[in-house]
Design an enzyme around this catalytic site. Structure first.
Site, PDB file in Angstrom:
ATOM      1  N   TYR A 125     -13.982 -24.963 -25.399  1.00 33.17           N
ATOM      2  CA  TYR A 125     -15.421 -25.041 -25.694  1.00 33.17           C
ATOM      3  C   TYR A 125     -15.920 -23.757 -26.338  1.00 33.17           C
ATOM      4  CZ  TYR A 125     -20.435 -24.804 -24.695  1.00 33.17           C
ATOM      5  OH  TYR A 125     -21.796 -24.637 -24.801  1.00 33.17           O
ATOM      6  N   MET A 126     -15.538 -22.627 -25.782  1.00 33.61           N
ATOM      7  CA  MET A 126     -16.004 -21.336 -26.278  1.00 33.61           C
ATOM      8  C   MET A 126     -15.500 -21.099 -27.703  1.00 33.61           C
ATOM      9  SD  MET A 126     -17.619 -19.750 -23.626  1.00 33.61           S
ATOM     10  CE  MET A 126     -17.288 -18.014 -23.351  1.00 33.61           C
TER      11      MET A 126
END
Length: 209
Positions: A125-126
């Site tokens: 996600y990051m």
């Protein structure tokens, strides 16, 4: 302005669309399903059906500003995260450029610039959010990036800590309702080529810009 809200069926997206409907702007809510569109039509909100995993170029016709607040969700795997949060966002940016969109507002995530330090669960996600931010910054489309802290469903306070990154991140949480209010302020002011962080705080939302 005619504003395309990508991710309009998400929690923040729904709040922003409702607020824009009561403003001088003309929101267009992009959703994936006819049932979602019908619920918005009942509130007098214009919609367009579009799927970030398919061809959604038709959604950009006559659009002045794009707000990207879509996300794959916490229950999906890394594959969906890459498809939606990274590739879907990057294609949205490319389509905005092709269609002469005047401003692009990206809802990112706090701390994504430190993606390599994230735990295994959060790293896809990051990375996806950070790559999308980098793509926007390099696109030539005037932009504002917002990186909110941990999102909560608490009632909005109407006050926040809203700041530009200067090498140190102040971590915290922020109600989704306050994020939506801040996004409307950004849409109205259109601060060009700026990146902001957002957590709960004491500055009235109406005064952040």
């Amino acid at each position: 302005m005619r504003i395309l809200v990508i991710g309009a069926n998400g929690q923040i997206g729904r709040m922003v669309v409702d607020k824009l409907k009561e403003s001088e702007h003309d929101p267009v809510a992009m959703v994936r399903k006819e049932a979602q569109a019908e619920a918005l039509h009942q509130k007098g909100i214009k919609t367009v059906i579009g799927d970030l995993e398919q061809d959604f170029s038709h959604a950009f016709e006559d659009i002045d500003l794009v707000l990207f607040t879509a996300g794959s969700g916490a229950k999906t795997g890394a594959d969906k995260t890459i498809l939606i949060d990274q590739e879907g966002a990057m294609e949205s940016i490319d389509l905005a450029k092709e269609n002469g969109v005047k401003h692009f507002v990206m809802v990112s995530g706090m701390g994504v610039e430190k993606a390599r330090e994230a735990d295994d669960a959060m790293r896809p996600y990051m990375h996806a959010k950070f790559r999308a931010d980098e793509h926007l910054e390099a696109s030539g489309v005037p932009y504002t990036i917002l990186r909110p802290g941990r999102l909560t469903n608490d009632d909005g306070k109407g006050s926040v800590d809203f700041y530009e990154y200067e090498g140190e991140t102040r971590y915290g949480e922020v109600p989704r309702a306050d994020v939506a209010s801040v996004l409307v302020e950004i849409i109205n002011a259109k601060p060009e080529n700026r990146l902001y962080y957002l957590i709960g705080g004491d500055t009235p939302v109406a005064e952040i810009l």
